[in-house]
Motif scaffolding. Structure first.
Motif, PDB file in Angstrom:
ATOM      1  N   SER A  40      30.584   4.252  54.082  1.00 27.84           N
ATOM      2  CA  SER A  40      29.498   5.068  53.538  1.00 27.84           C
ATOM      3  C   SER A  40      28.616   4.231  52.631  1.00 27.84           C
ATOM      4  CB  SER A  40      30.058   6.262  52.755  1.00 27.84           C
ATOM      5  OG  SER A  40      30.904   5.816  51.707  1.00 27.84           O
TER       6      SER A  40
ATOM      7  N   ASP B 270      27.985   3.875  47.726  1.00 27.50           N
ATOM      8  CA  ASP B 270      29.295   4.278  47.219  1.00 27.50           C
ATOM      9  C   ASP B 270      29.428   3.715  45.807  1.00 27.50           C
ATOM     10  OD1 ASP B 270      31.899   4.983  46.774  1.00 27.50           O
ATOM     11  OD2 ASP B 270      32.759   3.720  48.352  1.00 27.50           O
TER      12      ASP B 270
ATOM     13  N   SER C 204      23.979  11.199  58.444  1.00 28.86           N
ATOM     14  CA  SER C 204      23.129  10.889  57.297  1.00 28.86           C
ATOM     15  C   SER C 204      22.348  12.116  56.845  1.00 28.86           C
ATOM     16  CB  SER C 204      22.162   9.745  57.631  1.00 28.86           C
ATOM     17  OG  SER C 204      21.346  10.093  58.735  1.00 28.86           O
TER      18      SER C 204
ATOM     19  N   TYR D 263      26.852   7.728  56.584  1.00 26.21           N
ATOM     20  CA  TYR D 263      28.169   7.285  57.022  1.00 26.21           C
ATOM     21  C   TYR D 263      28.029   6.607  58.379  1.00 26.21           C
ATOM     22  CZ  TYR D 263      30.121  10.486  53.502  1.00 26.21           C
ATOM     23  OH  TYR D 263      30.427  11.134  52.327  1.00 26.21           O
TER      24      TYR D 263
ATOM     25  N   THR E 241      36.847   8.468  53.855  1.00 25.80           N
ATOM     26  CA  THR E 241      36.146   7.845  52.740  1.00 25.80           C
ATOM     27  C   THR E 241      36.084   8.848  51.603  1.00 25.80           C
ATOM     28  OG1 THR E 241      33.980   8.599  53.506  1.00 25.80           O
ATOM     29  CG2 THR E 241      34.682   6.423  54.231  1.00 25.80           C
TER      30      THR E 241
ATOM     31  N   LYS F 178      35.457   4.115  59.090  1.00 20.47           N
ATOM     32  CA  LYS F 178      34.350   4.867  58.497  1.00 20.47           C
ATOM     33  C   LYS F 178      33.919   4.206  57.202  1.00 20.47           C
ATOM     34  CE  LYS F 178      33.060   9.647  57.655  1.00 20.47           C
ATOM     35  NZ  LYS F 178      33.525  11.043  57.723  1.00 20.47           N
TER      36      LYS F 178
ATOM     37  N   ASN G 109      34.028   9.268  48.124  1.00 15.81           N
ATOM     38  CA  ASN G 109      32.941   8.741  47.307  1.00 15.81           C
ATOM     39  C   ASN G 109      32.888   9.449  45.960  1.00 15.81           C
ATOM     40  OD1 ASN G 109      32.217   7.313  49.561  1.00 15.81           O
ATOM     41  ND2 ASN G 109      30.045   7.678  49.346  1.00 15.81           N
TER      42      ASN G 109
ATOM     43  N   TYR H 160      28.020   7.895  45.537  1.00 15.93           N
ATOM     44  CA  TYR H 160      26.792   8.558  45.972  1.00 15.93           C
ATOM     45  C   TYR H 160      26.024   9.082  44.762  1.00 15.93           C
ATOM     46  CZ  TYR H 160      28.677  13.225  44.987  1.00 15.93           C
ATOM     47  OH  TYR H 160      29.174  14.342  44.353  1.00 15.93           O
TER      48      TYR H 160
END
Length: 256
Positions: free
Chosen positions: A70, A73, A146, A83, A181, A68, A183, A75
């Motif tokens: 994103s 990063d 998304s 993602y 993940t 995974k 962020n 955000y």
């Protein structure tokens, strides 16, 4: 195997080795039978041992993994975040209907997702991901999640996706069946201020007023932003008021 033996004397032995690859989609058992038949003119007194069958239980095995990523990063609250989730079958068997799930955190509840695989679309929805994918050995499926992060979101966003082998299929390496993940937040707010006067010329001894407009054009919220104006000494008896709009909140008190 189909062979004609020219000479097969008493006490003679033939040993065959049969090698092949079990179909990756096979399930249940694999039975394989060999027979020997006496030639014309020869009587076999015990034909009951002329056939031998080997039966093996099939144990489909598929090493499923998930990754995974994103972007961006970290955000930015109020901006787009996406993602990419990749589910891979390293085989050797086919994994029909492997389960993929992702319980998204609250800020992502309105995000949309779509799934594609070598066999075509494999699901779509909003918020939590729950779908199945069928992957042959060496194949991968991709899920895209998304949307726009709410502008007031704070703190890091942690998001975990998992893949689970279907019933009847053994996954020999469970350590790669989840991916997370995390962020951090990077609030970004374009704050602007304008100031205009009620006239273009001022007469000493008379009043004047200024209009100060403070605006946040985003994309993130700016809680606790400070607006200040220190009037010059020649401007006396100053008072001020505040009117908020668009969800903004004025200071608790107003005055000189």
């Amino acid at each position: 195997i189909a062979a004609t033996v020219a000479t097969f004397p008493s006490g003679g032995t033939l040993t065959y080795t049969l090698t092949g690859t079990v179909a990756p989609t096979a399930t249940g058992t694999l039975a394989n039978t060999a027979t020997i038949t006496a030639p014309a003119g020869v009587t076999d007194p015990t034909p009951g041992n002329n056939t031998a069958t080997d039966t093996d239980t099939l144990t489909p095995t598929a090493d499923l993994s998930i990754s995974k990523t994103s972007t961006p990063d970290p955000y930015v609250p109020g901006a787009a975040l996406s993602y990419t989730i990749t589910v891979t079958n390293a085989g050797p068997s086919t994994a029909p209907g492997a389960s993929v799930s992702d319980t998204v955190p609250a800020p992502l509840s309105g995000f949309a997702w779509t799934c594609t695989s070598p066999s075509g679309a494999c699901g779509a929805g909003t918020g939590n991901i729950a779908t199945t994918v069928t992957l042959a050995s060496g194949q991968s499926a991709t899920i895209t999640l998304s949307g726009t992060v709410p502008s007031g979101t704070t703190g890091a966003i942690a998001n975990t996706a998992t893949v689970t082998a279907p019933a009847g299929v053994t996954d020999p390496a469970l350590g790669n069946n989840g991916a997370t993940t995390t962020n951090p937040s990077n609030p970004t707010a374009d704050l602007q201020v304008t100031k205009t006067n009620s006239g273009t010329t001022l007469v000493p001894g008379t009043s004047t007023s200024y209009t100060i407009v403070a605006t946040n054009v985003g994309p993130s919220d700016a809680p606790g932003a400070t607006v200040s104006d220190t009037p010059p000494a020649t401007l006396t008896g100053v008072t001020w008021t505040c009117v908020a709009s668009g969800g903004a909140v004025c200071p608790a008190a107003s005055g000189a």
